[in-house]
Design a protein around this motif. Structure first.
Motif, PDB file in Angstrom:
ATOM      1  N   LEU A  67       0.829  -1.198   0.000  1.00  0.00           N
ATOM      2  CA  LEU A  67       0.000   0.000   0.000  1.00  0.00           C
ATOM      3  C   LEU A  67       0.864   1.248   0.000  1.00  0.00           C
ATOM      4  O   LEU A  67       0.657   2.178  -0.773  1.00  0.00           O
ATOM      5  CB  LEU A  67      -0.911  -0.020   1.226  1.00  0.00           C
ATOM      6  CG  LEU A  67      -1.797   1.200   1.392  1.00  0.00           C
ATOM      7  CD1 LEU A  67      -2.776   1.300   0.249  1.00  0.00           C
ATOM      8  CD2 LEU A  67      -2.551   1.124   2.711  1.00  0.00           C
ATOM      9  N   PHE A 125       1.144   4.122  -2.961  1.00  0.00           N
ATOM     10  CA  PHE A 125       0.422   5.336  -2.674  1.00  0.00           C
ATOM     11  C   PHE A 125       0.829   6.548  -3.505  1.00  0.00           C
ATOM     12  O   PHE A 125      -0.034   7.314  -3.930  1.00  0.00           O
ATOM     13  CB  PHE A 125       0.495   5.647  -1.185  1.00  0.00           C
ATOM     14  CG  PHE A 125      -0.545   6.629  -0.794  1.00  0.00           C
ATOM     15  CD1 PHE A 125      -1.881   6.313  -0.951  1.00  0.00           C
ATOM     16  CD2 PHE A 125      -0.203   7.875  -0.343  1.00  0.00           C
ATOM     17  CE1 PHE A 125      -2.854   7.216  -0.648  1.00  0.00           C
ATOM     18  CE2 PHE A 125      -1.177   8.784  -0.027  1.00  0.00           C
ATOM     19  CZ  PHE A 125      -2.502   8.459  -0.177  1.00  0.00           C
ATOM     20  N   TRP A 172       1.398   6.842  -6.388  1.00  0.00           N
ATOM     21  CA  TRP A 172       0.700   6.824  -7.664  1.00  0.00           C
ATOM     22  C   TRP A 172      -0.757   7.255  -7.509  1.00  0.00           C
ATOM     23  O   TRP A 172      -1.371   7.740  -8.445  1.00  0.00           O
ATOM     24  CB  TRP A 172       0.807   5.412  -8.239  1.00  0.00           C
ATOM     25  CG  TRP A 172      -0.068   5.185  -9.392  1.00  0.00           C
ATOM     26  CD1 TRP A 172       0.041   5.773 -10.620  1.00  0.00           C
ATOM     27  CD2 TRP A 172      -1.201   4.357  -9.433  1.00  0.00           C
ATOM     28  NE1 TRP A 172      -0.955   5.341 -11.422  1.00  0.00           N
ATOM     29  CE2 TRP A 172      -1.736   4.463 -10.727  1.00  0.00           C
ATOM     30  CE3 TRP A 172      -1.813   3.517  -8.505  1.00  0.00           C
ATOM     31  CZ2 TRP A 172      -2.863   3.767 -11.100  1.00  0.00           C
ATOM     32  CZ3 TRP A 172      -2.932   2.825  -8.885  1.00  0.00           C
ATOM     33  CH2 TRP A 172      -3.450   2.952 -10.163  1.00  0.00           C
ATOM     34  N   ALA A 203       2.476  -8.279 -11.904  1.00  0.00           N
ATOM     35  CA  ALA A 203       1.490  -9.156 -12.520  1.00  0.00           C
ATOM     36  C   ALA A 203       2.172 -10.191 -13.410  1.00  0.00           C
ATOM     37  O   ALA A 203       1.860 -11.375 -13.369  1.00  0.00           O
ATOM     38  CB  ALA A 203       0.500  -8.329 -13.329  1.00  0.00           C
ATOM     39  N   ILE A 247      -8.497   1.588 -10.352  1.00  0.00           N
ATOM     40  CA  ILE A 247      -7.529   2.400 -11.088  1.00  0.00           C
ATOM     41  C   ILE A 247      -8.228   3.561 -11.778  1.00  0.00           C
ATOM     42  O   ILE A 247      -7.782   4.706 -11.721  1.00  0.00           O
ATOM     43  CB  ILE A 247      -6.774   1.515 -12.101  1.00  0.00           C
ATOM     44  CG1 ILE A 247      -5.892   0.532 -11.335  1.00  0.00           C
ATOM     45  CG2 ILE A 247      -5.929   2.359 -13.036  1.00  0.00           C
ATOM     46  CD1 ILE A 247      -5.222  -0.494 -12.207  1.00  0.00           C
ATOM     47  N   VAL A 263      -9.110   8.390  -1.081  1.00  0.00           N
ATOM     48  CA  VAL A 263      -8.324   7.550  -1.989  1.00  0.00           C
ATOM     49  C   VAL A 263      -7.504   6.554  -1.183  1.00  0.00           C
ATOM     50  O   VAL A 263      -7.390   5.379  -1.537  1.00  0.00           O
ATOM     51  CB  VAL A 263      -7.394   8.425  -2.848  1.00  0.00           C
ATOM     52  CG1 VAL A 263      -6.659   7.554  -3.854  1.00  0.00           C
ATOM     53  CG2 VAL A 263      -8.189   9.480  -3.569  1.00  0.00           C
ATOM     54  N   LEU A 264      -6.962   7.042  -0.098  1.00  0.00           N
ATOM     55  CA  LEU A 264      -6.149   6.169   0.749  1.00  0.00           C
ATOM     56  C   LEU A 264      -6.980   4.993   1.246  1.00  0.00           C
ATOM     57  O   LEU A 264      -6.563   3.833   1.173  1.00  0.00           O
ATOM     58  CB  LEU A 264      -5.607   6.980   1.927  1.00  0.00           C
ATOM     59  CG  LEU A 264      -4.697   6.223   2.879  1.00  0.00           C
ATOM     60  CD1 LEU A 264      -3.400   5.874   2.187  1.00  0.00           C
ATOM     61  CD2 LEU A 264      -4.407   7.044   4.126  1.00  0.00           C
ATOM     62  N   THR A 272      -7.846   2.656  -1.662  1.00  0.00           N
ATOM     63  CA  THR A 272      -6.669   1.889  -2.077  1.00  0.00           C
ATOM     64  C   THR A 272      -6.367   0.808  -1.050  1.00  0.00           C
ATOM     65  O   THR A 272      -6.040  -0.322  -1.399  1.00  0.00           O
ATOM     66  CB  THR A 272      -5.447   2.808  -2.218  1.00  0.00           C
ATOM     67  OG1 THR A 272      -5.844   3.978  -2.909  1.00  0.00           O
ATOM     68  CG2 THR A 272      -4.359   2.120  -2.999  1.00  0.00           C
ATOM     69  N   ALA A 273      -6.478   1.182   0.218  1.00  0.00           N
ATOM     70  CA  ALA A 273      -6.173   0.205   1.258  1.00  0.00           C
ATOM     71  C   ALA A 273      -7.117  -0.990   1.180  1.00  0.00           C
ATOM     72  O   ALA A 273      -6.704  -2.136   1.274  1.00  0.00           O
ATOM     73  CB  ALA A 273      -6.269   0.864   2.630  1.00  0.00           C
ATOM     74  N   GLN A 316      -6.327  -2.901  -2.364  1.00  0.00           N
ATOM     75  CA  GLN A 316      -5.007  -3.077  -2.969  1.00  0.00           C
ATOM     76  C   GLN A 316      -4.743  -4.511  -3.394  1.00  0.00           C
ATOM     77  O   GLN A 316      -4.074  -4.755  -4.384  1.00  0.00           O
ATOM     78  CB  GLN A 316      -3.900  -2.552  -2.052  1.00  0.00           C
ATOM     79  CG  GLN A 316      -3.879  -3.132  -0.667  1.00  0.00           C
ATOM     80  CD  GLN A 316      -2.878  -4.232  -0.504  1.00  0.00           C
ATOM     81  OE1 GLN A 316      -2.172  -4.562  -1.427  1.00  0.00           O
ATOM     82  NE2 GLN A 316      -2.817  -4.807   0.685  1.00  0.00           N
ATOM     83  N   LYS A 317      -5.299  -5.461  -2.661  1.00  0.00           N
ATOM     84  CA  LYS A 317      -5.085  -6.859  -3.055  1.00  0.00           C
ATOM     85  C   LYS A 317      -5.669  -7.126  -4.431  1.00  0.00           C
ATOM     86  O   LYS A 317      -5.085  -7.804  -5.253  1.00  0.00           O
ATOM     87  CB  LYS A 317      -5.746  -7.795  -2.048  1.00  0.00           C
ATOM     88  CG  LYS A 317      -4.819  -8.143  -0.926  1.00  0.00           C
ATOM     89  CD  LYS A 317      -5.169  -9.517  -0.343  1.00  0.00           C
ATOM     90  CE  LYS A 317      -4.393  -9.760   0.907  1.00  0.00           C
ATOM     91  NZ  LYS A 317      -5.139  -9.481   2.128  1.00  0.00           N
ATOM     92  N   ILE A 369      -6.133  -4.941  -6.778  1.00  0.00           N
ATOM     93  CA  ILE A 369      -5.376  -4.290  -7.855  1.00  0.00           C
ATOM     94  C   ILE A 369      -4.342  -5.265  -8.351  1.00  0.00           C
ATOM     95  O   ILE A 369      -4.229  -5.534  -9.534  1.00  0.00           O
ATOM     96  CB  ILE A 369      -4.646  -3.024  -7.380  1.00  0.00           C
ATOM     97  CG1 ILE A 369      -5.622  -2.007  -6.872  1.00  0.00           C
ATOM     98  CG2 ILE A 369      -3.863  -2.428  -8.534  1.00  0.00           C
ATOM     99  CD1 ILE A 369      -4.995  -0.648  -6.675  1.00  0.00           C
ATOM    100  N   VAL A 370      -3.595  -5.802  -7.426  1.00  0.00           N
ATOM    101  CA  VAL A 370      -2.533  -6.715  -7.817  1.00  0.00           C
ATOM    102  C   VAL A 370      -3.130  -7.965  -8.424  1.00  0.00           C
ATOM    103  O   VAL A 370      -2.748  -8.415  -9.491  1.00  0.00           O
ATOM    104  CB  VAL A 370      -1.657  -7.050  -6.607  1.00  0.00           C
ATOM    105  CG1 VAL A 370      -0.597  -8.037  -7.007  1.00  0.00           C
ATOM    106  CG2 VAL A 370      -1.023  -5.781  -6.083  1.00  0.00           C
ATOM    107  N   LEU A 375      -4.686  -7.218 -11.936  1.00  0.00           N
ATOM    108  CA  LEU A 375      -3.681  -7.013 -12.967  1.00  0.00           C
ATOM    109  C   LEU A 375      -2.996  -8.324 -13.300  1.00  0.00           C
ATOM    110  O   LEU A 375      -2.662  -8.587 -14.440  1.00  0.00           O
ATOM    111  CB  LEU A 375      -2.648  -5.997 -12.489  1.00  0.00           C
ATOM    112  CG  LEU A 375      -3.060  -4.546 -12.624  1.00  0.00           C
ATOM    113  CD1 LEU A 375      -2.080  -3.665 -11.905  1.00  0.00           C
ATOM    114  CD2 LEU A 375      -3.132  -4.167 -14.079  1.00  0.00           C
ATOM    115  N   THR A 376      -2.804  -9.109 -12.273  1.00  0.00           N
ATOM    116  CA  THR A 376      -2.142 -10.384 -12.496  1.00  0.00           C
ATOM    117  C   THR A 376      -2.926 -11.215 -13.486  1.00  0.00           C
ATOM    118  O   THR A 376      -2.394 -11.709 -14.462  1.00  0.00           O
ATOM    119  CB  THR A 376      -2.064 -11.160 -11.175  1.00  0.00           C
ATOM    120  OG1 THR A 376      -1.479 -10.322 -10.217  1.00  0.00           O
ATOM    121  CG2 THR A 376      -1.232 -12.393 -11.344  1.00  0.00           C
TER     122      THR A 376
END
Ligand SMILES: Nc1ncnc2c1ncn2[C@@H]1O[C@H](COP(=O)(O)OP(=O)(O)OP(=O)(O)O)[C@@H](O)[C@H]1O
Ligand SMILES: Nc1ncnc2c1ncn2[C@@H]1O[C@H](COP(=O)(O)OP(=O)(O)OP(=O)(O)O)[C@@H](O)[C@H]1O
Ligand SMILES: [Mg+2]
Ligand SMILES: [Mg+2]
Lengths: 403, 296, 274, 364, 364
Positions: B111, B115, B117, B184, C200, C253-254, C257-258, C261-262, C264-265, C268-269
């Motif tokens: 995180l 951040f 970004w 990724a 995103i 946003v924080l 994102t928090a 965030q999992k 996001i990864v 994308l993966t």
């Protein structure tokens, strides 16, 4: 207060440290014109941002905002492009006659007045009265005195964090203003008496050379002055890290605020001139005007609003309460103005003001200003000698102006 | 839908129906303005339509070729791209490798690294400009106090340092995005390849150069294109950080186009700048695709 | 074979976290300083005095900040919804429905997204003025959607490519139409992809500046970055206000994102795994 | 070549025991197969030997030296992975040469060795190709070639054929067999395919949920399964199982009237048993065979299916279902009644509790 | 239930022909299997019938109606996919109920039908679970259940068992068989596994690179393969092939001295032939069998491997390799010399050019 069939006016103006005035005026105006309501569209105080907004709106012939505040240097350009409504038919002869004529000239194209002066501002030389006193130095009047005073104080204090002189020498419009102060203080001017570009006259070159020398020879100016915008310079001075500061009058308020380290330890005077040029107009002038959108659907009311903001009463109130130098001459004569010592003192300096050549250059002004900023920066960075830089500037300005 | 229509056509029609809203929005927001720009770049007109449009062919493009400031902006843009992309890529790969490890507090670390970004560029450049300030900025404060330097470093006032400072902000902000895309890819590399590498006797470094890096080619290509597209269009960064200065040392193409359009109000010439910039970006993407694909 | 203690790893991680985070930490610290503290020389590393004045004053003097944040949120959410729904539909059609020009469309969509956005402003403004979309949420949502749809179409299309096509075919056999398949099968199954793309796009929209500045001219309609950028004056730069406002504006946003965030990864993966 | 010795080797992941401690001696040049269903710990065992997985307990000796803490590359082992694990971005040549390059062998020698091996495996025409341009079988051969060039002392295979189609699998299996005969390198081979195990192995280790169920030659595990698990896992179609209960000296199949006459003294006191009989040990007799033999029963054919060479009969004897395998020509059809004979020597008996084979006092 | 008719059905993707035009009549209630190696066009054919793939040429009739342009859901077909294709986010009940819900069937009836089918398939305890919480076999059953509840006229299966392990595959195969017997719904079943094809099919369609190689009952395709491809594809281990050349009325195996005496008049003028013989049709005789029979040869055992019930012998007869399948008990070991007999009635002959079976004038 949107009453039935009310006219909705949109006024675009930044708060510029006189938000109180804007609110007060709108309230009073609405009270006087119950059919009209005014929406205050607060825009950025960063001129570039509001300019982008205006330009996009005006090119698209957007009918709003109806009234907007413009920098004095945009007035000629916007008027030439037909974006502004001539005000002659709306404002009485008398009203127009009351405006500061030199200021009004910036908004006059082909004898038509396209904007009304809202307030005037200009640069002044702020100085640390306590330090000058400590070293027994009189308030300097000339650049020569500024330089020698700086050296004495810097040496005496022995603090490497203390600079002699700071100002806004980043590559921004303020640099152009600054430079005009310098060359005017040496008896030069942008155009000579015949209207020819004279930016590379010997006097201009000498004055510019002084700027360069302050930086590299006298070393009374920090390197970082080349990235300073007005507030950067103000901050340094306020933190007690400069003896002299040359910027607009707005800094007076924060400098004298309660928690300011230099409150009560500074004063200001007119911009310096070079020896032998006592009567030079060395104060760089700026200011803002109010104009009516040519595509407005409520031109009548819009003009009324402009008239109200620039009325004797409104301007007087702004002068007294917000230290805004009035855009009309008659206010200075008001009896209340004697109470407002500060504004009086500002006003004295404006008597020796110089405006930028925006009215003459019209829509080409932004390019001219850009060329001057670039070339002066080149000189200050020693990318070119002063002479080369100003010769190039002259050539480019001539080519832009088609001379 | 008619019964007699073939299955294939019915499916195709549905597909067109699905794509249409997206195409319409893109047409309104991107394609129409782009066409207008292209048209503007070949003509002379007053912006507000008070003078009719007049076709002038390649006049603006010719003027562009002789415009020193354009070439300067192009150079600045390329320099910025050439400096920041490799750094971002390197750091991005490093961060991706790091985030691919398992350790305690990985979620939190990820995180934190992500951040920058997520922070608006417009605001974060302000923060950096303030930290870069010569006279009261954090960096100079630390540098002076620790005795590293005795005169403040003029980060934004020196041609080279200003470019460097800009690159640092870009790298700081976008390495994490790069890392995300690469992560990724990293996760899709079969684990047994590394085991085969260990059996073959590879060191960690050899694993990296012989297996990881070559297999990350795809994600790296994607990351490079996305980021280069952004770097070649960089605007807010120089606009807020340096105003393109000192002199024009950090004036990017976008910033130049912005000045031409909004300061000089020359929409036709500005459009030409932008069209050329677009062609440059497009060519760059093609070069990437070919360069990376022809390697094997 | 034995696992060595990984102090080195933790050191590098800590360093990366530090570098990534310190400007924000600095910003947060700044928001708790008084004016003198902000400009103090040498810099104050810890607020002294530690004050909440900036927060109090921002709520009393600039209550519109909350409005800006709300606007950003509405626009971000709207734009995310549109890009996911319409972009999802388009991506689905382009990756699954065997359209003849699918490949060309994908490339075309990518190419138009390469155009420098600065130059779009005048023309966009004019269109929006004519369409009456200025100063409307719809308008800015559409504008942001236009900017970010190419990205979402690409992301989602590559995500769909990783889903087994048989489930959708089974749904067709069961009698679902494509819309229904998209809504009840594809959407739930590509949830991580949608979450990642959505997040995103949301962040993109939250951070977008030029279009938000020009298309929302009314004060009450401004988004947070634009609103905050109003604080610097022509001459004055009120750091106390700006740092505080920025801290407030990045909190949403924080948090988002928090939370995600999992994904996001993860998203994308999956998207990249081809 | 080297012997491999596992001394009380075991592996746990935290609280999960993946492989329980066991002993195993693998002789020089032996072909040992680890067989068992998914998740039984085959790969884990192999990977411990390879050095890809740390060893929780016990000692691993290769060629007499303890190698628990030796790097994989220094153990003298080479491994062939289930999905080949070829470097997709490198040519066949480079894939095979990698280990040698990393050993800093001179170029000329690398080329010679790789070419020799490629020649042996018929890969010479493909040396410049990338793995993606090869067929499954060719890839498999490259993976094997990569292991061979290193001239390892021990080959490890982790289900190397499971990604190939049936025909190719048979072919590759034979190639592996030949290769082993030719090189004679000690090989440890993991599979869950009993046919592979039976045909390739000198000895088979059958694993069941992390535990060794039996170690023996293919014939031993087929003919003398040590547990019910082994009996059911080996052989296809699977063994018939039926619960039986003691009826005097005989055993009665639970729930039916079917009595299996005492077939040898069983070393058990238990009152219940599980009996096992392979489908191929049920003989279908001409319908006119005289009864009298206690091992002959009447059965109804429920379902008859031709497999090709053989046919499978689903029989019902007195309600108890049996699967029987018979020749593919002229077999009885569904609905017919047939007479069958069970070979008592082929009958297996398991303890229903422990599932261990119950030995007979008199061995057949 | 309905018949399915394919009239000159074919499919191309641009220039690639996936399935060449062919005719096929599938009777009401028939169980038809499409068999062939990977990429031969099985799935494509099935998917054309399902409506998931458009038909390039020809007409598809289900129950007598042309359905080329009918939506999948309106064709009265139900499909079971290779990897089950269950909705992972829906419960077993919802998975099975989906099609009925979409038909707007009343809730009560849906519940009844789903419960009935679940009962029949032994899925009742799992109705509330998500597919992820089921074993492979259970998932497979849900996939089948989902197809059954719709009471379709035609079942389509695309390699429904290929993701299951060997033991489960056998079990599920039997369940499918039972199901078909019970419901009698016309079924079209795709597989590349010959055992599945042989055991399940009423008729088998064997596809080879997009072309129909043979259509026939399991016995026909096994015993009378129409092409060399069919002969090699069906039967495991695969048929022995050897090139032969005419030697008067006899045929000599090329490259050897081995002469196969004329074995029936062959309807060919060709000078060369490919002969085929299945491994199970080579009989190993006691070593003391008298020679004299022209069909008896001496052979050396190169390799002998036990498969369990059977053993495979790699034989060499006069230099010509043969694979023979014999019983798993007491088979000759490698190195021994044995006497074998070839069954001439079982010998196949193929044209080396066309690869078609060469008919015999006098049928065996
Ligand atoms: N990293 C790990 N953490 C925890 N348990 C593990 C781990 N790796 C394997 N296991 C467990 O160890 C057991 C044995 O796994 P192993 O991979 O050896 O099985 P296998 O016999 O090779 O099966 P397969 O035929 O599916 O490959 C399994 O129950 C597995 O769940
Ligand atoms: N969309 C497509 N475009 C081009 N060719 C295709 C397409 N789909 C399938 N094919 C080709 O059609 C042929 C038949 O494919 P199909 O999927 O029917 O094979 P299959 O017999 O089902 O094989 P498998 O056992 O591997 O599933 C193959 O050669 C394949 O490459
Ligand atoms: Mg395994
Ligand atoms: Mg298929």
């Amino acid at each position: 207060p949107a009453v039935a069939a009310a006219q909705e006016l949109v006024l675009s103006i930044g708060s510029r440290g006189y938000g109180g005035m804007v609110e007060r005026n709108i309230e009073a105006f609405e009270a006087a014109n119950p059919d009209t309501s005014v929406e205050w569209l607060k825009v950025s105080d960063v001129p570039g941002d509001s300019r982008k907004l205006y330009v996009t709106g005006l090119t698209a012939k957007s009918p709003t905002p109806d009234v907007f505040a413009i920098d004095v240097i945009w007035a000629g350009e916007f008027a030439q492009r037909g974006w502004l409504e001539p005000l002659n038919d709306y404002l009485g002869e008398e009203t127009i006659a009351a405006y500061n004529p030199s200021f009004l000239s910036a908004a006059t194209v082909e004898d038509k007045v396209f904007a009304a002066p809202l307030y005037v501002d200009g640069t002044h030389l702020f100085y640390r009265s306590d330090l000058l006193e400590k070293y027994g130095i009189a308030v300097p009047k000339t650049w020569e005195e500024v330089i020698s005073a700086s050296k004495i104080v810097m040496e005496g204090e022995g603090n490497p964090q203390l600079y002699g002189f700071v100002s806004m020498w980043a590559k921004i419009e303020g640099l152009f203003m600054n430079w005009l102060s310098f060359i005017n203080g040496n008896g030069a001017s942008f155009f000579d008496a015949d209207g020819n570009v004279a930016v590379n006259s010997p006097e201009a070159i000498a004055a510019t050379q002084t700027m360069v020398d302050m930086l590299y020879e006298d070393r009374i100016v920090p390197d970082s002055i080349l990235t300073m915008r007005p507030d950067d310079a103000r901050t340094l001075f306020q933190q007690g890290r400069a003896v002299f500061l040359m910027v607009q009058d707005f800094v007076h308020a924060p400098l004298s605020a309660e928690d300011s380290p230099v409150a009560g330890k500074f004063d200001f005077t007119r911009n310096p001139y070079f020896e032998g040029h006592e009567d030079a107009h060395s104060t760089a002038m700026g200011g803002w005007l109010l104009a009516v959108n040519a595509n407005s659907e409520h031109k009548e009311e819009a003009a009324k609003l402009v008239e109200y903001f620039t009325s004797y009463a409104a301007q007087l109130a702004a002068a007294i309460d917000e230290n805004r130098a009035p855009g009309r001459t008659d206010v200075y004569a008001a009896p209340e103005m004697t109470e407002a010592a500060l504004i009086q003192k500002f006003g004295e300096d404006y008597a020796v003001g110089v405006v930028r050549p925006s009215a003459i250059t019209g829509s080409l002004y932004p390019r001219v200003s850009e060329v001057m900023q670039t070339e002066v920066t080149n000189a200050l960075h020693r990318q070119k000698t002063v002479e080369e830089a100003l010769n190039d500037a002259a050539a480019e300005v001539n080519s832009i102006l088609g001379k | 839908m008619s019964r007699t229509m073939s299955l294939e056509r019915r499916t195709a029609l549905t597909g067109i129906g699905f794509v249409t809203p997206t195409i319409l929005i893109i047409a309104l927001i991107l394609i129409y303005p782009i066409i207008q720009s292209v048209v503007l770049s070949f003509g002379q007109s007053s912006i507000d339509g008070s003078q009719p449009y007049q076709f002038v062919g390649l006049k603006h493009y010719a003027a562009l070729m002789g415009d020193g400031r354009f070439w300067n902006a192009l150079g600045v843009t390329f320099t910025f791209t050439a400096l920041s992309i490799p750094l971002e890529l390197g750091l991005g790969i490093g961060l991706a490798l790091l985030m691919n490890e398992s350790f305690k507090g990985k979620g939190l670390a990820r995180l934190a690294v992500l951040f920058p970004w997520a922070l608006p560029t417009a605001l974060n450049t302000l923060i950096w400009r303030w930290m870069y300030n010569s006279d009261y900025g954090l960096f100079n404060g630390i540098a002076l106090q620790s005795g590293l330097v005795d005169r403040p470093i003029n980060f934004l006032g020196d041609e080279i340092l200003a470019m460097g400072s800009m690159v640092v902000v870009a790298v700081w902000k976008t390495s994490s995005f790069m890392a995300l895309i690469i992560l990724a890819g990293l996760q899709s590399i079969p684990r047994d390849l590394f085991e085969a590498g260990r059996m073959d006797g590879m060191s960690k470094w050899q694993e990296f150069t012989q297996i990881t890096l070559p297999l990350l080619k795809g994600p790296i290509l994607v990351a490079l294109i996305i980021r280069s597209m952004d770097a070649l269009r960089t605007f807010e960064l120089p606009f807020n950080l340096t105003d393109g200065g000192p002199v024009n040392a950090t004036e990017s193409l976008s910033l130049y186009a912005y000045k031409v359009i909004f300061d000089f109000l020359d929409f036709n010439f500005g459009a030409a700048v932008v069209v050329v910039q677009f062609l440059v970006i497009f060519a760059m993407s093609l070069i990437y695709v070919f360069a990376l694909q022809n390697k094997d | 074979m034995q696992k060595r203690p990984r102090y080195g790893l933790y050191a590098i991680v800590s360093l990366s976290v530090l570098i990534s985070f310190f400007p924000i930490v600095w910003l947060i610290l700044t928001s708790f300083k008084n004016t003198a503290g902000i400009y103090a020389w040498p810099p104050q590393y810890w607020p002294d005095p530690f004050t909440l004045d900036n927060y109090i004053s921002i709520f009393t003097n600039s209550p519109e900040l909350l409005r800006y944040i709300l606007n950003s949120f509405i626009v971000g959410a709207g734009c995310t919804a549109i890009t996911l729904l319409l972009g999802g539909l388009a991506a689905y059609a382009l990756s699954r429905l065997r359209l003849r020009f699918a490949g060309m469309l994908m490339v075309g969509i990518l190419a138009v997204s390469m155009f420098p956005p600065v130059s779009l402003l005048p023309s966009l403004f004019q269109n929006f003025l004519n369409l009456g979309l200025l100063n409307t949420y719809t308008g800015l949502i559409l504008a942001h959607a236009g900017l970010f749809l190419p990205f979402s179409v690409w992301m989602l299309a590559s995500y769909f490519a990783t889903l087994p096509v048989e489930i959708e075919e089974a749904a067709r056999m069961d009698g679902m139409g494509f819309v229904r398949i998209f809504l009840t099968i594809v959407l739930p199954l590509s949830w991580p992809g949608f979450v990642a793309t959505g997040l995103i796009v949301f962040i993109f929209s939250w951070n977008e500046f030029p279009l938000s500045l020009v298309l929302m001219t009314q004060n009450a309609m401004r988004t947070a970055p634009v609103g905050i950028s109003l604080y610097p004056g022509e001459y004055a730069f009120p750091w106390e206000t700006i740092s505080t406002a920025t801290v407030l504006a990045i909190i949403p946003v924080l948090i988002i994102t928090a939370i995600f965030q999992k994904q996001i990864v993860g998203g994308l993966t999956a998207g990249a795994g081809k | 070549m080297a012997s491999v010795t596992l001394k009380q080797i075991g592996k746990s992941y935290g609280a999960v025991t993946a492989v329980e401690q066991f002993d195993l001696d693998i002789a020089d040049g032996e072909f040992l197969v680890l067989l068992g269903p998914s998740g039984c710990g085959k790969s884990t065992t192999l990977r411990m030997i390879a050095g890809l997985e740390s060893i929780t307990t016990g000692d691993l000796m290769i060629g007499g030296t303890r190698v628990n803490d030796t790097d994989p590359k220094d153990r003298g082992v080479a491994m062939v992975f289930q999905n080949y694990a070829l470097y997709p971005h490198k040519s066949v040549f480079d894939n095979m040469a990698m280990a040698l390059k990393l050993q800093k062998m001179p170029k000329a020698e690398i080329a010679k060795r790789v070419n020799d091996v490629a020649d042996m495996l018929g890969l010479t025409p493909y040396l410049e190709r990338k793995p993606a341009a090869l067929s499954g079988g060719q890839r498999q051969r490259v993976a094997i070639g990569r292991a061979i060039v290193r001239t390892p002392e021990v080959f490890l295979f982790d289900e190397p054929l499971s990604n190939l189609d049936a025909q190719l699998r048979v072919k590759m299996r034979m190639e592996l067999q030949e290769l082993h005969e030719r090189l004679g390198v000690t090989s440890i081979y993991v599979t869950h395919d009993q046919v592979e195990a039976m045909t390739l192995a000198d000895r088979i280790v059958i694993l069941d949920r992390g535990r060794v169920a039996q170690i023996g030659t293919p014939r031993e595990v087929y003919e003398q399964p040590a547990t019910r698990f082994v009996a059911s896992f080996i052989g296809s179609p699977a063994m018939n199982f039926m619960p039986a209960e003691r009826a005097g000296t005989d055993w009665k199949i639970t729930g039916t009237d079917l009595v299996i006459p005492g077939f040898g003294q069983l070393a058990t006191e238990a009152a219940a048993l599980t009996l096992g009989l392979r489908p191929e040990h049920i003989e279908v007799l001409p319908a006119d065979t005289a009864p009298g033999d206690p091992w002959v029963f009447d059965a109804t054919v429920k379902l008859a299916e031709l497999l090709g060479a053989d046919a499978l009969l689903n029989l019902s004897v007195n309600g108890q279902p049996f699967l029987a395998r018979v020749g593919g020509t002229d077999f009885p059809q569904a609905g017919e009644t047939v007479r069958i004979r069970v070979d008592p020597a082929r009958l297996h008996a398991f303890d229903p509790e422990t599932e261990l084979t119950v030995a007979r006092a008199a061995q057949h």
